[in-house]
Design a protein around this motif. Sequence first.
Motif, mmCIF file in Angstrom:
data_model
loop_
_atom_site.group_PDB
_atom_site.id
_atom_site.type_symbol
_atom_site.label_atom_id
_atom_site.label_comp_id
_atom_site.label_asym_id
_atom_site.label_seq_id
_atom_site.Cartn_x
_atom_site.Cartn_y
_atom_site.Cartn_z
ATOM 1 N N ASN A 243 0.853 -1.179 0.000
ATOM 2 C CA ASN A 243 0.000 0.000 0.000
ATOM 3 C C ASN A 243 0.893 1.236 0.000
ATOM 4 O OD1 ASN A 243 -2.067 1.827 0.259
ATOM 5 N ND2 ASN A 243 -2.926 0.927 2.119
ATOM 6 N N VAL A 244 0.843 1.999 -1.084
ATOM 7 C CA VAL A 244 1.657 3.200 -1.211
ATOM 8 C C VAL A 244 0.752 4.413 -0.968
ATOM 9 C CG1 VAL A 244 3.166 4.563 -2.694
ATOM 10 C CG2 VAL A 244 3.184 2.057 -2.855
ATOM 11 N N PHE A 245 1.045 5.136 0.093
ATOM 12 C CA PHE A 245 0.310 6.342 0.438
ATOM 13 C C PHE A 245 1.065 7.553 -0.105
ATOM 14 C CE2 PHE A 245 -0.649 3.242 3.694
ATOM 15 C CZ PHE A 245 -1.992 3.407 3.950
ATOM 16 N N THR A 246 0.332 8.530 -0.609
ATOM 17 C CA THR A 246 0.915 9.807 -1.024
ATOM 18 C C THR A 246 0.411 10.866 -0.055
ATOM 19 O OG1 THR A 246 0.884 9.072 -3.327
ATOM 20 C CG2 THR A 246 1.190 11.429 -2.931
ATOM 21 N N VAL A 247 1.328 11.683 0.422
ATOM 22 C CA VAL A 247 1.010 12.621 1.488
ATOM 23 C C VAL A 247 1.836 13.885 1.312
ATOM 24 C CG1 VAL A 247 2.751 11.667 3.060
ATOM 25 C CG2 VAL A 247 0.692 12.690 4.008
ATOM 26 N N ARG B 47 5.820 10.024 0.260
ATOM 27 C CA ARG B 47 5.220 8.699 0.220
ATOM 28 C C ARG B 47 5.521 7.922 1.500
ATOM 29 N NH1 ARG B 47 5.928 9.955 -4.844
ATOM 30 N NH2 ARG B 47 8.168 9.682 -4.894
ATOM 31 N N VAL B 48 4.574 7.066 1.850
ATOM 32 C CA VAL B 48 4.753 6.090 2.923
ATOM 33 C C VAL B 48 4.235 4.780 2.360
ATOM 34 C CG1 VAL B 48 4.066 5.389 5.244
ATOM 35 C CG2 VAL B 48 4.457 7.818 4.749
ATOM 36 N N THR B 49 4.998 3.711 2.523
ATOM 37 C CA THR B 49 4.595 2.418 1.998
ATOM 38 C C THR B 49 4.465 1.415 3.135
ATOM 39 O OG1 THR B 49 5.702 2.865 -0.102
ATOM 40 C CG2 THR B 49 5.226 0.560 0.396
ATOM 41 N N ASN B 50 3.379 0.667 3.091
ATOM 42 C CA ASN B 50 3.163 -0.414 4.043
ATOM 43 C C ASN B 50 3.282 -1.727 3.276
ATOM 44 O OD1 ASN B 50 2.346 -2.173 6.047
ATOM 45 N ND2 ASN B 50 0.223 -1.490 6.079
ATOM 46 N N ILE C 266 -6.658 8.569 8.494
ATOM 47 C CA ILE C 266 -5.537 8.403 7.573
ATOM 48 C C ILE C 266 -5.946 8.865 6.177
ATOM 49 C CG2 ILE C 266 -4.150 6.648 6.370
ATOM 50 C CD1 ILE C 266 -3.962 5.193 9.126
ATOM 51 N N MET C 267 -7.159 8.514 5.770
ATOM 52 C CA MET C 267 -7.647 8.902 4.443
ATOM 53 C C MET C 267 -7.871 10.413 4.325
ATOM 54 S SD MET C 267 -7.560 6.163 2.784
ATOM 55 C CE MET C 267 -6.216 5.680 3.831
ATOM 56 N N GLU C 268 -7.956 11.093 5.448
ATOM 57 C CA GLU C 268 -8.115 12.547 5.433
ATOM 58 C C GLU C 268 -6.824 13.272 5.091
ATOM 59 O OE1 GLU C 268 -9.868 13.518 9.203
ATOM 60 O OE2 GLU C 268 -11.756 12.503 8.706
ATOM 61 N N ILE C 269 -5.671 12.612 5.308
ATOM 62 C CA ILE C 269 -4.397 13.285 5.027
ATOM 63 C C ILE C 269 -3.602 12.625 3.904
ATOM 64 C CG2 ILE C 269 -4.201 14.195 7.380
ATOM 65 C CD1 ILE C 269 -1.926 12.069 7.799
ATOM 66 N N ALA C 270 -4.057 11.469 3.409
ATOM 67 C CA ALA C 270 -3.268 10.739 2.409
ATOM 68 C C ALA C 270 -4.166 10.073 1.369
ATOM 69 C CB ALA C 270 -2.408 9.679 3.094
ATOM 70 N N LYS C 271 -3.612 9.940 0.172
ATOM 71 C CA LYS C 271 -4.225 9.118 -0.867
ATOM 72 C C LYS C 271 -3.467 7.797 -0.848
ATOM 73 C CE LYS C 271 -5.509 12.958 -3.747
ATOM 74 N NZ LYS C 271 -4.949 13.990 -4.555
ATOM 75 N N PHE C 272 -4.119 6.731 -1.297
ATOM 76 C CA PHE C 272 -3.427 5.451 -1.254
ATOM 77 C C PHE C 272 -3.656 4.649 -2.526
ATOM 78 C CE2 PHE C 272 -7.627 4.447 0.245
ATOM 79 C CZ PHE C 272 -7.878 3.167 -0.207
#
Length: 108
Positions: free
Chosen positions: A16-20, A59-62, A88-94
């Motif tokens: 899961n790659v988050f963009t922030v 980016r943050v990756t899980n 989490i969805m309020e500050i990042a896209k995934f």
Amino acid sequence: MMTTISKDNQVTTLINVFTVEPENQQRLVEMLIEATEKTMKHLPGFISANIHKSSDGVRVTNYAQWRTGEDFEAMQKNPEATAHMKPIMEIAKFDAHLYEVVESLSVG
């Protein structure tokens, strides 16, 4: 259990790659760690989670492992898990997808 990356390991892998925004990267890391510690690791089928942050700050990756895809899908319907994911969805896209390991190569 700990993360083992092997084609012989019969697990489902979530990447899961988050963009922030850079100012929220560390906050996102902390939110993911808290969600994992308080909820995810106690759910049936959870094996491991590995949180990575990119050096560019956006980016943050899980990299997580679940026993089965069904266990992962059950987590997505769990009220405690969704409660953690909402902020989490309020500050990042995934961009999340399930994978299987087809090869793991190393020196030696």
